[in-house]
Design an enzyme around this catalytic site. Structure first.
Site, PDB file in Angstrom:
ATOM      1  N   LYS A  85      90.233  62.544  16.652  1.00 21.09           N
ATOM      2  CA  LYS A  85      89.275  62.774  17.746  1.00 21.09           C
ATOM      3  C   LYS A  85      89.785  62.042  18.983  1.00 21.09           C
ATOM      4  O   LYS A  85      90.004  60.823  18.957  1.00 21.09           O
ATOM      5  CB  LYS A  85      87.913  62.230  17.326  1.00 21.09           C
ATOM      6  CG  LYS A  85      86.752  63.081  17.759  1.00 21.09           C
ATOM      7  CD  LYS A  85      85.498  62.553  17.093  1.00 21.09           C
ATOM      8  CE  LYS A  85      84.275  63.266  17.604  1.00 21.09           C
ATOM      9  NZ  LYS A  85      83.052  62.632  17.094  1.00 21.09           N
TER      10      LYS A  85
HETATM   11  O1  G3P Z   1      79.897  62.459  17.436  1.00 24.42           O
HETATM   12  C1  G3P Z   1      79.744  63.031  18.710  1.00 24.42           C
HETATM   13  C2  G3P Z   1      78.330  63.309  19.087  1.00 24.42           C
HETATM   14  O2  G3P Z   1      77.770  64.182  18.146  1.00 24.42           O
HETATM   15  C3  G3P Z   1      77.485  62.102  19.368  1.00 24.42           C
HETATM   16  O3  G3P Z   1      76.145  62.443  19.526  1.00 24.42           O
HETATM   17  O4  G3P Z   1      73.836  61.679  19.355  1.00 24.42           O
HETATM   18  O5  G3P Z   1      75.558  60.077  20.169  1.00 24.42           O
HETATM   19  O6  G3P Z   1      74.841  61.989  21.585  1.00 24.42           O
HETATM   20  P1  G3P Z   1      75.045  61.490  20.210  1.00 24.42           P
END
Ligand code: G3P
Length: 228
Positions: A85
């Protein structure tokens, strides 16, 4: 649309995997930081992969290209199936290009606009994570951005797979599928919510109650002596 869980919590991952719905897992440094710091991160990620199989995205934390490449090389040395990533930055794009040349798949993260998605595709990303919830959080429209990305992908025949990420609720899942995302990565809570419906719960409750009533009635009927 395939489903990934966005988590680094072993209990959540084990439970979601037991439902048989997962095609992979995405992690990030914030998710890892929520877990027990005494557990070695490598060990945790290997265990997560052993539970789910399939896709596992592991994020680099360097901000320079050389550092990202070193981290990627190190990660694939202990988990060859890992998808690296990489953040949506110029340095990140240079790393994505080099990793693509080496045949190492990447997931470009922190993508908030169609322009960024196009850049990531041209760098050679295998997966692109379009964040929905974080856009909604600032009063923008994450699904509109995802819709434009999917429209461009359809029109241009682009190959990178689109991951709907940063999901907040089940309608994000539904709309991501309707728009044409290849994958949605959801927090455990959203997967749980997506499975539930009050009519399923009340329907199951009355089916079971009726079945028990039937059993009792049959038992009573068996006790009634036959009158000839
Ligand atoms: O892992 C990437 C993403 O899904 C993170 O989400 O909930 O931290 O905005 P969030």
């Amino acid at each position: 649309m395939r489903l990934f869980v966005d988590s680094a919590n072993l209990e959540e991952i084990r439970t979601a995997a037991s439902w048989g719905i997962l095609s992979g897992v995405t992690t990030n440094p914030t998710l890892l930081a929520k877990e027990d710091p005494t557990v070695d991160i490598r060990q945790r990620l290997k265990e997560i992969h052993a539970i789910v199989g399939g896709h596992i995205s592991i994020e680099v934390v360097s901000t320079d290209t050389a550092g990202m490449l070193r981290e990627a090389e190190e990660i694939v040395s202990w988990l060859p199936e890992a998808v690296i990533k990489i953040p949506m930055t110029p340095e990140g794009m240079a790393a994505v290009r080099e990793l693509a040349r080496q045949g190492i798949p990447t997931n470009v993260t922190l993508v908030f606009s169609p322009a960024q998605a196009l850049i990531a595709a041209n760098a050679g990303a295998r997966f692109i994570s379009v964040f929905l919830g974080r856009l909604d959080d600032i009063g923008a429209d994450g699904l509109q951005v995802l819709g434009t990305v999917c429209e461009i992908w359809e029109r241009q025949g682009l190959e990178a797979e689109i991951i709907a990420a940063s999901l907040r609720h089940p309608m994000h899942l539904v709309e991501a599928a309707r728009l044409g995302a290849d994958i949605a990565t959801a927090p455990f809570r959203v997967l749980q919510q997506a499975m539930k419906h009050p009519l399923t719960e009340s329907g199951l409750h009355s089916f079971l109650a009726d079945y028990h009533r039937l059993q009792e009635a049959q038992a009573r009927a068996r006790q009634v002596p036959l009158v000839l």
